[in-house]
Write a protein that holds these residues in place. Structure first.
Motif, PDB file in Angstrom:
ATOM      1  N   GLN A 575       0.930  -1.479  -0.136  1.00  0.00           N
ATOM      2  CA  GLN A 575      -0.141   0.098  -0.015  1.00  0.00           C
ATOM      3  C   GLN A 575       0.845   1.027  -0.062  1.00  0.00           C
ATOM      4  N   ASP A 576       0.679   1.989  -1.043  1.00  0.00           N
ATOM      5  CA  ASP A 576       1.540   3.118  -1.216  1.00  0.00           C
ATOM      6  C   ASP A 576       0.858   4.299  -0.378  1.00  0.00           C
ATOM      7  N   GLU A 577       1.492   5.036   0.573  1.00  0.00           N
ATOM      8  CA  GLU A 577       1.244   6.150   1.382  1.00  0.00           C
ATOM      9  C   GLU A 577       1.112   7.248   0.828  1.00  0.00           C
ATOM     10  N   SER A 578       2.210   7.490  -0.006  1.00  0.00           N
ATOM     11  CA  SER A 578       2.419   8.672  -0.843  1.00  0.00           C
ATOM     12  C   SER A 578       1.472   9.002  -1.922  1.00  0.00           C
ATOM     13  N   GLU A 579       0.571   8.120  -2.001  1.00  0.00           N
ATOM     14  CA  GLU A 579      -0.386   8.564  -3.331  1.00  0.00           C
ATOM     15  C   GLU A 579      -1.833   8.056  -2.344  1.00  0.00           C
ATOM     16  N   TYR A 580      -2.512   9.308  -2.343  1.00  0.00           N
ATOM     17  CA  TYR A 580      -3.966   8.983  -1.656  1.00  0.00           C
ATOM     18  C   TYR A 580      -4.768   7.786  -2.033  1.00  0.00           C
ATOM     19  N   ALA A 581      -4.884   7.778  -3.734  1.00  0.00           N
ATOM     20  CA  ALA A 581      -5.556   6.749  -4.194  1.00  0.00           C
ATOM     21  C   ALA A 581      -4.635   6.614  -5.468  1.00  0.00           C
ATOM     22  N   PRO A 582      -4.132   5.423  -5.891  1.00  0.00           N
ATOM     23  CA  PRO A 582      -3.269   5.223  -6.917  1.00  0.00           C
ATOM     24  C   PRO A 582      -4.144   5.488  -8.122  1.00  0.00           C
ATOM     25  N   LYS A 583      -3.454   6.188  -9.121  1.00  0.00           N
ATOM     26  CA  LYS A 583      -4.105   6.465 -10.357  1.00  0.00           C
ATOM     27  C   LYS A 583      -4.333   5.424 -11.286  1.00  0.00           C
ATOM     28  N   GLY A 584      -5.188   5.356 -12.104  1.00  0.00           N
ATOM     29  CA  GLY A 584      -5.670   4.470 -13.054  1.00  0.00           C
ATOM     30  C   GLY A 584      -6.317   3.248 -12.412  1.00  0.00           C
ATOM     31  N   CYS A 585      -7.060   3.399 -11.183  1.00  0.00           N
ATOM     32  CA  CYS A 585      -7.415   2.172 -10.331  1.00  0.00           C
ATOM     33  C   CYS A 585      -8.798   2.726  -9.666  1.00  0.00           C
ATOM     34  N   VAL A 586      -9.663   1.950  -9.581  1.00  0.00           N
ATOM     35  CA  VAL A 586     -10.598   2.150  -8.371  1.00  0.00           C
ATOM     36  C   VAL A 586     -10.345   1.530  -7.189  1.00  0.00           C
ATOM     37  N   SER A 587     -10.652   2.158  -6.120  1.00  0.00           N
ATOM     38  CA  SER A 587     -10.150   1.453  -4.854  1.00  0.00           C
ATOM     39  C   SER A 587     -11.084   0.681  -4.239  1.00  0.00           C
ATOM     40  N   PHE A 588     -10.706  -0.496  -3.946  1.00  0.00           N
ATOM     41  CA  PHE A 588     -11.735  -1.325  -3.075  1.00  0.00           C
ATOM     42  C   PHE A 588     -11.269  -1.461  -1.722  1.00  0.00           C
ATOM     43  N   LEU A 589     -11.933  -0.868  -0.685  1.00  0.00           N
ATOM     44  CA  LEU A 589     -11.434  -0.639   0.680  1.00  0.00           C
ATOM     45  C   LEU A 589     -12.196  -1.426   1.689  1.00  0.00           C
ATOM     46  N   THR A 590     -11.945  -1.645   2.901  1.00  0.00           N
ATOM     47  CA  THR A 590     -12.920  -1.947   3.820  1.00  0.00           C
ATOM     48  C   THR A 590     -13.301  -0.792   4.428  1.00  0.00           C
ATOM     49  N   ILE A 591     -14.573  -0.906   5.027  1.00  0.00           N
ATOM     50  CA  ILE A 591     -14.830   0.535   5.483  1.00  0.00           C
ATOM     51  C   ILE A 591     -14.042   1.031   6.697  1.00  0.00           C
ATOM     52  N   HIS A 592     -13.364  -0.036   7.553  1.00  0.00           N
ATOM     53  CA  HIS A 592     -12.517   0.402   8.428  1.00  0.00           C
ATOM     54  C   HIS A 592     -11.263   0.876   7.870  1.00  0.00           C
ATOM     55  N   GLN A 593     -11.028   0.437   6.907  1.00  0.00           N
ATOM     56  CA  GLN A 593      -9.718   1.176   6.150  1.00  0.00           C
ATOM     57  C   GLN A 593     -10.013   2.623   5.552  1.00  0.00           C
ATOM     58  N   SER A 594     -11.179   2.592   5.446  1.00  0.00           N
ATOM     59  CA  SER A 594     -11.532   4.013   4.611  1.00  0.00           C
ATOM     60  C   SER A 594     -11.717   4.989   5.662  1.00  0.00           C
ATOM     61  N   LYS A 595     -11.394   4.791   7.009  1.00  0.00           N
ATOM     62  CA  LYS A 595     -11.900   5.751   8.009  1.00  0.00           C
ATOM     63  C   LYS A 595     -10.832   7.037   8.049  1.00  0.00           C
ATOM     64  N   GLY A 596     -11.317   8.182   7.823  1.00  0.00           N
ATOM     65  CA  GLY A 596     -10.410   9.339   7.717  1.00  0.00           C
ATOM     66  C   GLY A 596     -10.088   9.727   6.316  1.00  0.00           C
ATOM     67  N   MET A 597     -10.831   9.006   5.365  1.00  0.00           N
ATOM     68  CA  MET A 597     -10.484   9.213   3.998  1.00  0.00           C
ATOM     69  C   MET A 597     -11.618  10.080   3.443  1.00  0.00           C
ATOM     70  N   GLU A 598     -11.516  10.313   2.125  1.00  0.00           N
ATOM     71  CA  GLU A 598     -12.566  10.918   1.311  1.00  0.00           C
ATOM     72  C   GLU A 598     -12.504  10.663   0.004  1.00  0.00           C
ATOM     73  N   PHE A 599     -13.595  10.589  -0.899  1.00  0.00           N
ATOM     74  CA  PHE A 599     -13.435  10.318  -2.230  1.00  0.00           C
ATOM     75  C   PHE A 599     -14.498  10.955  -2.989  1.00  0.00           C
ATOM     76  N   PRO A 600     -14.584  11.342  -3.991  1.00  0.00           N
ATOM     77  CA  PRO A 600     -15.384  12.166  -4.859  1.00  0.00           C
ATOM     78  C   PRO A 600     -16.744  11.232  -5.023  1.00  0.00           C
ATOM     79  N   ILE A 601     -16.582  10.160  -5.326  1.00  0.00           N
ATOM     80  CA  ILE A 601     -17.486   9.137  -5.548  1.00  0.00           C
ATOM     81  C   ILE A 601     -17.369   7.702  -4.782  1.00  0.00           C
ATOM     82  N   VAL A 602     -18.262   7.284  -4.163  1.00  0.00           N
ATOM     83  CA  VAL A 602     -18.139   6.082  -3.433  1.00  0.00           C
ATOM     84  C   VAL A 602     -19.641   5.292  -3.653  1.00  0.00           C
ATOM     85  N   PHE A 603     -19.074   4.055  -3.621  1.00  0.00           N
ATOM     86  CA  PHE A 603     -20.127   3.026  -3.866  1.00  0.00           C
ATOM     87  C   PHE A 603     -20.009   2.323  -2.440  1.00  0.00           C
ATOM     88  N   VAL A 604     -21.028   1.885  -1.906  1.00  0.00           N
ATOM     89  CA  VAL A 604     -21.101   1.258  -0.434  1.00  0.00           C
ATOM     90  C   VAL A 604     -21.707  -0.244  -1.021  1.00  0.00           C
TER      91      VAL A 604
END
Length: 968
Positions: A575-604
């Motif tokens: 997991q690359d901490e230097s990038e908030y979300a890697p370019k060219g990919c959608v992020s698949f995260l656990t809800i716990h993992q997403s805590k403290g983060m924000e994204f323009p578009i979120v599928f739950v």
């Protein structure tokens, strides 16, 4: 006057309320980090508070790094210089406690070079002692039951960690009549003894060791109470009992500021308790604690804020069993800062009747978004678990259809092609084991899943072998050697692993440019992770080389147990901490993992879930007997509360568009979920949403934000970064950037042993214990340090070499015994804040001689001469040391407001000539040197790693010599 800038009234109050207890209740997106940073700067700039008096505990290392980045940037923007960020205690509770232990190790029952265990290390450690120690305990079966050995080790891990975090010791448990609790107490006592004997520490016991130090050493407690005048605790809703005890133990001023949101409490399963934040005000006399609520949300559009407000407030419906929060929630309503700019809804649902149709609809929704977004990384999918079939099936479908997926916690590590190939090659290298497993002789251990996996790995490896004659030739030679091993070898698994990189099929992965995206880097990153796993195995079993005696046992232990446990537990990818979300990919995260983060578009997703109890019944029983606190939340309500908080976090991650997504097929939970997905708990909210329809909703109407810039300022050290990069950029890339684990050699042990023992001498001087510095005491320090290094590095020194090392220490003591009074400080940490990084270093010794200040750095080697190295290499080496010491001197002057007159190198192994090299301070050189070091950091940050050393001595000791074609 302090410029509070764009702060709201509530934020201004939080920033300027410094004295006394403060509770900052900060809802999602309300500028919590901004407020914390400004509060710290306000304390330093406006109130003149020494940074050394500020203690800030965060929840994750990434949060700590972000906080330090923003603090250092703010200091620079306000032109505030002369602040050494190392003086501030900013980090996770565990890292801060570890720092206190490390700085005061002489007061602890632990020794230097203590071994830190991660979760896997801890479980594997317990597994290795299961039969010999734990399974012999009477009635232990009441705890472990009839399970596999790895599962039994996992159960004990959970129980031991829980007991540690609740500060429940084994002695009282052993005295109880309950056979189960008594057995657990005996197991816990044995475990503690094993840790002490092997100088190990697990993650949960870091805090208990720190608390023990503070309780047992009054002088130490007084020191830190006087130091930590102002305390700030982030994410207070996720703290546990022992952390609360530490906070109130360390503070004697009650200048405690806790920041958090009870609605975002997620970590009960790790021992966190919501009562810490809900009862915080009650710890002080009535009216003493100030409560400040941050409720203005700067993250999300109004529709999204309204939706998650409704989720928290409207909990009494006919659709599911109604409940009330009562006193178990701090009442608040989040207010959107943004105005609604478009008519189209910002909360939608995407559903279909079957999984196949749902996959197609999700893909089509993403396709429809492509014209309105700049990159896939603006989209995140949140699940309760990314290992679930729902998440993995969707991820596989999207990737097959050209949508990259970043999902490092989905346990796909062993499924990756490069890992299958590497495992297959290792299997082929041991023909006896490989033949036995193929004949089914290890079936009882491997079971069908792993047996099938090994078969697949061997097949993948054979494809490579058939294509490469040199690889085939190398394999056959090693197979022949391993088939009839009659002698000791000079390698183990790690050695074979690194040799494979001489062949194009594996060199291909290593050649990957780090300028590429995370998906392209994944193979080489996984190889680095695999190198660490091999190092773990060899470390835990004290395997440095294969021998005639250990050869068969090592193979079966590695393939039948070690890899099996890793395979069953799963491995997270890089997991690359230097990038908030890697370019060219959608992020698949656990809800716990997403805590403290924000994204323009979120599928739950994960909408089939229902509240489930997530507590350990044995731990709950023990707590009822021994906990100092009565139960808090009603037991029957806990699972409901936690469920609501979890999805509140999920919904509040979205900035511009929130989509609830599921296949509305028959559920597996029968009547409990009313037979359908989503479950009854989502129904009233889900049913109120509009189904996405491209003919009705045009995404071009939306204004989607860009992904947040991570902007994490990296810290670079003079020795491990600047000097290492200049020595060999390729080696630096492999070990420091990618994280490959080198095969350790004994060459570093000698220097560490001398340095650590001299450090013990200096510590005794600074404690005013000069009389204790005798030959006998030096022997004690030396032997303890050697034992710790042996345990840590799995290396040994010859008796003659040990005597040489000890002689160097005693010679230093004898020649400096009448100068102890000149020592002012040892192991001084320093830093420079630059716009894009923090440069740090550590000085071994700071001395005074009259009015002159002198800094000294120790080298456990002979003093170099031009005759020894050649004039060019000598000049290069000495120039590097001089430049480093010039900057150290500059930093000392900034920190203490003194003039440094001299900088010296002391060579402990010099017997024939003057052991010192002395440099005079040159102010004119400092700026030039800082610029040179800045240039090196810029090369590192631009990922320029093409330069390779021409020094054959460096190549000879480097595992990457096979990859670089310099093995010969």
């Amino acid at each position: 006057m302090f410029n509070l800038g764009r702060a709201t009234d509530a934020q201004k109050e939080a920033i300027t309320s410094v004295n006394g207890p403060v509770l900052i209740s900060a809802g999602p997106g309300t500028g919590k980090t901004f407020t914390l940073v400004q509060r710290i700067i306000y304390m330093i700039e406006e109130l003149g508070i020494d940074p050394n008096h500020i203690f800030v505990a965060t929840f994750t290392n990434k949060a700590a790094k972000e906080l330090l980045t923003r603090i250092s940037n703010e200091l620079m923007s306000r032109n505030i210089k002369n602040i050494n960020v190392n003086e501030m205690y900013v980090g996770t509770f565990h890292s801060l406690c570890y720092r206190i232990i490390r700085d005061n190790i002489e007061y602890s029952e632990l020794n230097k070079n203590l071994i830190m265990m991660d979760a896997f290390d801890q479980q594997y450690f317990i597994y290795n002692h299961l039969q010999s120690d734990f399974e012999k305990i009477e009635n232990i079966e009441t705890i472990l039951g009839e399970r596999g050995v790895w599962k039994k080790a996992e159960i004990l891990c959970t129980l031991f960690n829980g007991l540690t975090e609740e500060i429940i010791g084994p002695k009282r448990m052993i005295q109880l009549d309950s056979l189960q609790i008594k057995a657990l107490g005996e197991a816990f006592q044995i475990y503690r003894g094993l840790l002490k004997e092997s100088n190990r520490i697990d993650f949960s016991s870091i805090q208990s060791h720190c608390l023990g130090l503070l309780r047992n050493e009054p002088k130490l407690l007084q020191k830190y109470q006087e130091q930590f005048v102002y305390m700030m605790i982030d994410e207070y809703q996720d703290t546990n009992y022992i952390q609360e005890q530490l906070i109130f133990k360390l503070s004697k001023t009650n200048n405690i500021c806790v920041v958090g949101d009870d609605d975002q409490a997620l970590y009960r399963f790790r021992g966190a308790t919501i009562r810490n934040i809900l009862e915080f005000k009650n710890k002080f006399p009535k009216g003493e604690c100030k409560e400040i609520k941050l409720v203005e949300n700067f993250r999300s559009v109004p529709d999204i804020v309204d939706f998650y407000n409704k989720w928290m407030h409207e909990t009494e419906t006919d659709s599911f069993p109604p409940f009330k929060w009562d006193k178990f929630r701090l009442e608040k309503t989040i207010i959107p800062h943004k105005e609604k700019e478009i008519e189209a809804p910002a909360v939608l649902k995407v559903s279909e009747r079957t999984e196949e149709k749902w996959h197609q609809k999700v893909l089509q929704t993403i396709r429809n978004l492509e014209g309105s977004i700049l990159d896939y990384n603006q989209i995140a999918f949140l699940f309760n678990s990314v290992k679930s079939e729902e998440a993995k099936n969707l991820a596989n479908f999207l990737e097959k259809n050209g949508v990259g997926v970043y999902s490092p916690r989905s346990n796909m590590f062993f499924e990756r092609e490069e890992i299958r190939q590497m495992v297959g090659m290792l299997l082929l290298l041991f023909p006896n084991y490989c033949s036995d497993f193929q004949l089914g002789k290890h079936a009882e251990w491997l079971q069908s899943e792993l047996e099938s996996y090994y078969t697949e790995c061997v097949g993948d490896a054979l494809k490579l072998v058939r294509k490469n004659y040199n690889l085939s030739k190398w394999l056959k030679a090693n197979q022949e050697r391993h088939k009839h091993l009659e002698e000791n070898l000079d390698y183990a698994f790690s050695g074979l692993f690194y040799e494979l990189f001489q062949f194009d099929e594996f060199k291909f992965y290593m050649d990957t440019s780090l300028s590429k995206g995370i998906s392209d880097q994944r193979p080489v990153r996984n190889m680095a992770i695999f190198s660490k796993l091999l190092a773990k195995f060899e470390y835990n079993h004290r395997i440095s080389v294969f021998t005639h005696k250990n050869f068969q046992w090592v193979q079966t232990q590695f393939f039948n147990n070690f890899l099996r446990f890793l395979f069953s537990g799963g491995i997270e990818e890089y997991q690359d901490e230097s990038e908030y979300a890697p370019k060219g990919c959608v992020s698949f995260l656990t809800i716990h993992q997403s805590k403290g983060m924000e994204f323009p578009i979120v599928f739950v997703g994960s909408l089939k879930r229902s509240p489930i109890k997530n507590t350990n019944p044995i731990l709950e029983r023990v707590k009822k007997y021994f906990s100092n606190r009565e139960s808090f939340e009603p037991e029957e309500q806990i699972k409901i509360f936690d469920f609501w908080r979890l999805y509140y976090v999920a919904f509040s991650r979205a900035q511009d568009l929130l989509i609830l997504a599921c296949a509305e097929k028959e559920g597996r939970h029968g009547p409990a979920a009313q037979g359908r997905i989503p479950s009854i708990y989502f129904k009233p909210y889900y049913n109120s949403l509009i189904e996405y329809d491209s003919t009705q909703i045009d995404f071009n109407e939306y204004k989607f934000s860009l992904v947040k810039n991570a902007d994490l300022k990296e810290t670079y050290a003079f020795t491990t970064d600047i000097s290492a990069y200049e020595r060999c950029a390729m080696q630096y890339k492999m070990y420091r950037i990618l994280g490959f684990s080198p095969v350790r050699d004994a060459s570093t042990m000698f220097g560490s042993l001398v340095h650590e023992t001299i450090e013990d001498v200096h510590r005794a001087v600074l404690r005013n214990e000069i009389d204790s510095i005798t030959d006998k005491q030096i022997d004690v320090w030396f032997d303890e340090n050697y034992k710790g290094l042996v345990d840590r590095q799995n290396s040994y020194l010859q008796p003659r070499t040990l005597e040489t090392a000890k002689g160097q220490v005693k010679k230093y003591v004898d020649t400096h015994r009448d100068k102890w009074s000149h020592i002012q400080e040892a192991e001084v940490e320093l830093s420079i804040i630059e716009p894009n990084f923090i440069l740090k270093g550590q000085i071994d010794l700071l001395k005074t001689d009259g009015n002159d200040i002198e800094i000294m750095d120790f080298k456990a080697e002979r003093k170099p001469t031009p005759e020894m190295l050649g004039q060019v290499e000598y000049d290069k080496k000495i120039s590097q040391y001089r430049k480093q010491l010039q900057v150290y001197a500059y930093l000392i002057e900034q920190k203490y407001g003194v003039d440094v007159k001299r900088m010296r190198l002391y060579y402990t192994n010099e017997k024939e000539i003057d052991p010192y090299i002395t440099f005079e301070k040159d102010n004119a050189e400092v700026d030039k040197v800082v610029n040179e070091f800045t240039s090196v950091v810029e090369h590192i940050q631009s990922k320029n790693f093409n330069q390779r050393t021409s020094n054959v001595h460096i190549c000879r000791d480097c595992d990457m010599r096979f990859y670089c074609n310099r093995a010969k």
